[in-house]
Design a protein around this motif. Structure first.
Motif, PDB file in Angstrom:
ATOM      1  N   SER A  98     -75.425 -45.715 -55.492  1.00 49.24           N
ATOM      2  CA  SER A  98     -75.684 -44.429 -56.013  1.00 49.24           C
ATOM      3  C   SER A  98     -77.373 -44.460 -56.353  1.00 49.24           C
ATOM      4  N   ARG A  99     -77.889 -43.248 -56.699  1.00 49.58           N
ATOM      5  CA  ARG A  99     -79.285 -43.067 -56.835  1.00 49.58           C
ATOM      6  C   ARG A  99     -79.651 -43.751 -58.182  1.00 49.58           C
ATOM      7  N   GLN A 100     -78.613 -43.642 -59.122  1.00 51.10           N
ATOM      8  CA  GLN A 100     -78.914 -44.280 -60.530  1.00 51.10           C
ATOM      9  C   GLN A 100     -79.168 -45.955 -60.111  1.00 51.10           C
ATOM     10  N   ASP A 101     -78.458 -46.621 -59.293  1.00 51.85           N
ATOM     11  CA  ASP A 101     -78.509 -47.918 -58.911  1.00 51.85           C
ATOM     12  C   ASP A 101     -79.946 -48.389 -58.723  1.00 51.85           C
ATOM     13  N   LEU A 102     -80.595 -47.311 -57.882  1.00 46.14           N
ATOM     14  CA  LEU A 102     -81.983 -47.660 -57.421  1.00 46.14           C
ATOM     15  C   LEU A 102     -83.005 -47.334 -58.601  1.00 46.14           C
ATOM     16  N   ARG A 103     -82.417 -46.458 -59.503  1.00 43.25           N
ATOM     17  CA  ARG A 103     -83.611 -45.984 -60.493  1.00 43.25           C
ATOM     18  C   ARG A 103     -83.578 -47.220 -61.466  1.00 43.25           C
ATOM     19  N   ALA A 104     -82.615 -47.952 -61.968  1.00 41.97           N
ATOM     20  CA  ALA A 104     -82.731 -49.055 -62.713  1.00 41.97           C
ATOM     21  C   ALA A 104     -83.257 -50.194 -62.127  1.00 41.97           C
ATOM     22  N   VAL A 105     -84.461 -50.570 -61.766  1.00 39.13           N
ATOM     23  CA  VAL A 105     -84.993 -51.597 -61.072  1.00 39.13           C
ATOM     24  C   VAL A 105     -84.590 -52.987 -61.737  1.00 39.13           C
ATOM     25  N   GLU A 106     -84.897 -52.966 -63.037  1.00 36.36           N
ATOM     26  CA  GLU A 106     -84.552 -54.235 -63.750  1.00 36.36           C
ATOM     27  C   GLU A 106     -83.346 -54.776 -63.602  1.00 36.36           C
ATOM     28  N   ALA A 130     -80.206 -34.033 -58.750  1.00 36.53           N
ATOM     29  CA  ALA A 130     -80.649 -35.534 -58.714  1.00 36.53           C
ATOM     30  C   ALA A 130     -79.347 -36.173 -58.162  1.00 36.53           C
ATOM     31  N   LYS A 131     -78.047 -35.425 -58.241  1.00 41.41           N
ATOM     32  CA  LYS A 131     -76.782 -36.350 -57.822  1.00 41.41           C
ATOM     33  C   LYS A 131     -76.873 -36.596 -56.498  1.00 41.41           C
ATOM     34  N   ASP A 132     -76.083 -37.404 -56.129  1.00 40.76           N
ATOM     35  CA  ASP A 132     -75.694 -37.953 -54.574  1.00 40.76           C
ATOM     36  C   ASP A 132     -75.161 -36.717 -53.900  1.00 40.76           C
ATOM     37  N   TRP A 133     -75.261 -36.418 -52.916  1.00 40.47           N
ATOM     38  CA  TRP A 133     -74.701 -35.407 -51.967  1.00 40.47           C
ATOM     39  C   TRP A 133     -73.036 -35.971 -51.610  1.00 40.47           C
ATOM     40  N   THR A 134     -72.059 -35.292 -52.179  1.00 40.55           N
ATOM     41  CA  THR A 134     -70.978 -35.558 -51.917  1.00 40.55           C
ATOM     42  C   THR A 134     -70.609 -34.440 -50.488  1.00 40.55           C
ATOM     43  N   ILE A 135     -69.389 -34.746 -49.980  1.00 29.55           N
ATOM     44  CA  ILE A 135     -69.098 -33.805 -48.984  1.00 29.55           C
ATOM     45  C   ILE A 135     -68.704 -32.250 -49.541  1.00 29.55           C
ATOM     46  N   LEU A 136     -67.983 -32.504 -50.768  1.00 31.59           N
ATOM     47  CA  LEU A 136     -67.699 -31.190 -51.275  1.00 31.59           C
ATOM     48  C   LEU A 136     -69.169 -30.260 -51.527  1.00 31.59           C
ATOM     49  N   ALA A 137     -70.065 -31.303 -52.037  1.00 35.07           N
ATOM     50  CA  ALA A 137     -71.260 -30.672 -52.684  1.00 35.07           C
ATOM     51  C   ALA A 137     -72.094 -30.070 -51.534  1.00 35.07           C
ATOM     52  N   PHE A 138     -72.318 -30.728 -50.246  1.00 36.46           N
ATOM     53  CA  PHE A 138     -72.895 -30.263 -49.272  1.00 36.46           C
ATOM     54  C   PHE A 138     -72.181 -28.859 -48.529  1.00 36.46           C
ATOM     55  N   LEU A 139     -70.974 -28.928 -48.560  1.00 40.99           N
ATOM     56  CA  LEU A 139     -70.177 -27.886 -47.893  1.00 40.99           C
ATOM     57  C   LEU A 139     -70.497 -26.461 -48.812  1.00 40.99           C
ATOM     58  N   LYS A 140     -70.367 -26.791 -50.154  1.00 36.32           N
ATOM     59  CA  LYS A 140     -70.243 -25.620 -51.197  1.00 36.32           C
ATOM     60  C   LYS A 140     -71.487 -25.216 -51.723  1.00 36.32           C
ATOM     61  N   SER A 141     -72.645 -26.111 -51.606  1.00 34.18           N
ATOM     62  CA  SER A 141     -73.994 -25.633 -52.497  1.00 34.18           C
ATOM     63  C   SER A 141     -74.670 -24.757 -51.632  1.00 34.18           C
ATOM     64  N   ASN A 142     -75.191 -23.721 -52.403  1.00 37.81           N
ATOM     65  CA  ASN A 142     -76.203 -22.939 -51.763  1.00 37.81           C
ATOM     66  C   ASN A 142     -77.819 -23.376 -51.630  1.00 37.81           C
TER      67      ASN A 142
END
Length: 780
Positions: A98-106, A130-142
């Motif tokens: 996830s994006r959070q995994d990359l943010r916490a470098v330490e 800043a959340k990951d793109w899920t399938i639902l989000a990509f289909l639904k988001s404007n």
């Protein structure tokens, strides 16, 4: 645009920047903590050569650990996505990250640390929140997504995950304004046509399941559960067959689809037959083959009963029975050929109505007028009723009805006609009279042995539907109504023919030499002397001249097969029609179709009348030559070619031989009243220029079309390419009716939703009108 194209564009757009104030990103990081996109990454890699994936080392698949990805990025680096000619920035797909995994470098796992700093030199493809793109989000988001109307329940999310691979190929325009729920995704996953899939599963059983991957099968099951309240896994095919036969609620649509093309599902009827048919008499049981079988058995018994009834009561029974059983002709079992008696009954009821009016009245011309006005349909009905049945028990039942209502009607009319001819003379043409037509150039006379009046009417309709101009003309056969006498009488050289005083075979001779016409040699010679070409069955000759040709085997098959001739008549008439069209296409201006006689066809044979052998020189079926000096009570009639020679005629529709089913030679309307046809090419004329397609209606796979303009000779076809007849998708090309309406059925239901072209064809197969359509109606 397809969803996959928009997805790729969205991913690549993450690297868009202003080169005047920003450095090009080193890469695009695509985090996917739930691994939702992982199944389609290989598919995307086919379209995105810059797409790499974090995973175990497999460079041929563009998959590798973080260190390898750093090296791969270095090789791919250098592109500037602001310039279309430059390669796009590298994309790194991170399954399970996830994006959070990359943010916490330490606290970042060691395997990801080589990639952590790329979030600063590159960009992350993620939502605006800043959340990951899920399938639902990509289909639904404007905002960065597709902005579609998508259900958010658990089942819908699960279904869209399973259907993702197929979903990528969907056109966005087709999804706009639609609500995408679990049924949509499951239907998409199972092939886009759940009704068809259900019928195929019932028909194919385990083979259907084996041919699909696990996700497709699960999608199919979920659609069945949601839309039909039926679980293929738990309920099984027998329960499905029972639901299909009951056709309650949503199952009606499944039944309707089955009825559109039942031949595609050959196992389904037997599957239904293995289920229990309801015993409640108030329940609709027509969905079970057993119901139809019971109805056929009841009808068979009713037809057999007519043998015990007077003719008028039998006619009433047939009309009443038609009201009861006629609707079965529209059921699916009739389409599958399992209701032959119901089909035969349609013609038997017509026979009953026609024969309720006697022909035994007036003079021969009055009888001929009544016959032409519609009484000939009784003969056509007998042929059609017999042709509809095959099984011996069905044939026997139909024969019983025919013999009861038809034979007395024929006999009465024949006796009346014979009595009028005996007292007032026969209305036929004088043998020595020349043909009235003087200029025969461009005309071919086509002789068809045994073309009875009702068959000539059918041929007339077939030729008209083929676009020909047809002029009918009624006439009388020469007596006795046998080929030896009748064929020379309709030839254009009949004025050169005469009859000897003693001729037991009714064979005329060449008037000048006395040579017999037996075998046809001297008839051919006479034709040649008069300038007539004699054509073989496949020859076209010189259309600028005149010709005589013979074609067809109606009479020969009748004598050979008896009543079973009816099973061959459709084919024989098609062959005659095709021969006429062949001659017209070869350049002949006019084809004149003539015949020598009709025939009687009682399916159980004609009643026999006795004639002592000692009295006759030669006994035919319906007529006989009496020995000179012999005394007989039989009515005598003059021979056409020599009025000094007489022959005896079996009265009514009786016969001098027993067990004869097909015969001729006597005097009856069926044997003697003939219809000749003069046929020409209608061609493409001005009338077709005003033809337009007015209305198109789809009912399942059936396309109904209405045109404006003259429909004569026009036909309807459905093609994928209008100008190419080999691309026809219709089961068969259909002629337009006189009201401008007709319909065709698409042969392959898998074509539902595909584009096609409706074409209206002239008799020469040229296109008269066309219109685009979508099979099944689609989005028209």
């Amino acid at each position: 645009m397809k969803i996959i194209e928009r997805l790729i564009k969205a991913i690549r757009s993450a690297a868009v920047h202003n080169p005047d104030v920003q450095a090009a990103p080193a890469c695009i990081l695509w985090p996917d903590g739930d691994r939702q996109w992982e199944p389609v990454v290989p598919r995307l890699q086919n379209e995105m050569p810059e797409l790499l994936q974090l995973g175990d080392y497999s460079p041929e698949k563009r998959i590798g650990p973080a260190i390898w990805l750093r090296c791969a990025i270095a090789r791919l680096a250098g592109g500037n996505p602001t310039e279309p000619s430059d390669p796009p920035a590298p994309v790194i797909y991170l399954p399970g990250v996830s994006r959070q995994d990359l943010r916490a470098v330490e606290s970042c796992p060691d395997r990801l640390k080589p990639l952590a700093e790329l979030q600063y030199r590159g960009v992350i493809w993620s939502q605006v929140n800043a959340k990951d793109w899920t399938i639902l989000a990509f289909l639904k988001s404007n905002q960065g997504g597709l902005g579609l109307d998508v259900a958010q329940d658990k089942d819908a999310k699960h279904a869209m995950q399973l259907a993702l691979y197929v979903l990528l190929d969907e056109e966005l325009d087709r999804l706009a304004g639609r609500h995408l729920d679990k049924d949509y995704f499951n239907t998409l996953l199972s092939g886009g046509d759940p009704v068809r899939d259900l019928l195929q599963w019932l028909d194919q059983g385990e083979a259907f399941k084996a041919a699909r991957d696990e996700n497709a099968w699960l999608g199919f099951v979920e659609v069945c559960k949601s839309q039909l309240g039926f679980d293929p896994d738990q309920d099984g095919p027998l329960k499905g067959a029972e639901c299909l036969a009951e056709r309650k609620g949503p199952w009606q649509a499944v039944w309707d689809r089955f009825c559109e093309a039942p031949q595609r599902y050959v196992v389904v009827p037997s599957l239904i037959d293995r289920t229990q048919m309801p015993r409640d008499l108030f329940t609709d049981r027509s969905g079970w083959p057993k119901w139809n079988q019971t109805e056929e058995a009841n009808l068979r018994h009713q037809l057999q009963q007519t043998a015990e009834l007077p003719a008028h009561e039998a006619r009433d029974l047939l009309v009443t029975t038609e009201q009861q059983h006629g609707p079965r002709r529209g059921c699916v079992w009739a389409q599958l050929g399992q209701a032959p008696l119901a089909h035969s009954l349609e013609h038997l009821a017509e026979l009953a109505k026609v024969t309720s009016q006697s022909l035994a009245a007036g003079q021969p011309k009055d009888m001929a007028s009544a016959y032409q006005a519609g009484a000939w349909r009784a003969d056509a009905a007998v042929v059609a009723a017999l042709a509809a049945v095959q099984k011996p028990e069905d044939v026997k039942a139909v024969q019983a009805a025919i013999c009861t209502v038809y034979l007395p009607w024929c006999d009465e009319a024949a006796r009346h006609l014979q009595s009028r001819v005996a007292t007032g003379g026969y209305p036929g043409v004088e043998p020595t009279k020349r043909p009235s037509k003087t200029n025969w150039d461009g005309t071919c006379i086509l002789f068809v042995d045994g073309l009875r009046y009702d068959l000539a009417k059918s041929l007339e309709a077939m030729l008209a539907e083929s676009g020909c101009s047809v002029e009918p003309q009624t006439g009388w056969a020469a007596l006795p109504s046998v080929t030896a006498t009748g064929k020379p009488a309709v030839s254009p050289v009949r004025h050169l023919i005469a009859g000897q005083d003693i001729n037991v075979d009714f064979e005329p001779t060449v008037a000048e030499t006395g040579q017999s016409l037996r075998g046809g040699y001297h008839l051919t010679k006479l034709l040649g002397v008069e300038g007539w070409q004699t054509l073989g069955a496949t020859e076209s000759g010189d259309p600028s001249g005149k010709a005589w040709t013979e074609f067809g085997e109606i009479d020969g098959l009748g004598h050979k097969r008896g009543w079973q001739l009816v099973r061959h008549l459709d084919r024989l008439l098609v062959e005659v029609r095709d021969r006429v069209l062949q001659l017209l296409q070869a350049g002949w201006k006019s084809i004149r179709i003539v015949s020598d006689h009709g025939w009687l066809l009682p399916p159980k044979g004609l009643p026999k009348t006795k004639l002592p052998a000692a009295l006759s020189e030669n006994t035919w079926g319906r007529c006989a030559v009496i020995k000179p000096g012999a005394s007989t009570k039989e009515t005598m009639f003059p021979w056409h070619w020599n009025p000094n020679q007489h022959f005896a005629l079996a009265s009514g529709v009786h016969c001098y031989r027993a067990g004869i089913e097909y015969t001729h030679g006597g005097i009856s309307l069926q044997e003697c009243l003939l219809l000749s046809l003069t046929v020409g090419s209608a061609g493409s004329n001005a009338a077709t220029s005003g033809v337009t397609i007015q209305e198109v209606t789809w009912q399942g796979l059936r396309c109904k079309v209405a045109i404006a303009g003259d429909p004569t000779g026009l036909r309807l076809d459905l093609r994928t390419h209008a100008g190419n007849p080999t691309t026809s998708i219709a089961r068969r090309v259909r002629p337009l009716k006189q009201d401008g309406l007709t319909s065709v059925v698409v042969a392959d239901e898998d074509l539902t939703g595909h584009e096609a072209t409706i074409v209206i064809l002239a008799s020469d197969d040229s296109l008269v009108a066309q219109q685009e359509t979508v099979v099944g109606g689609g989005d028209e």
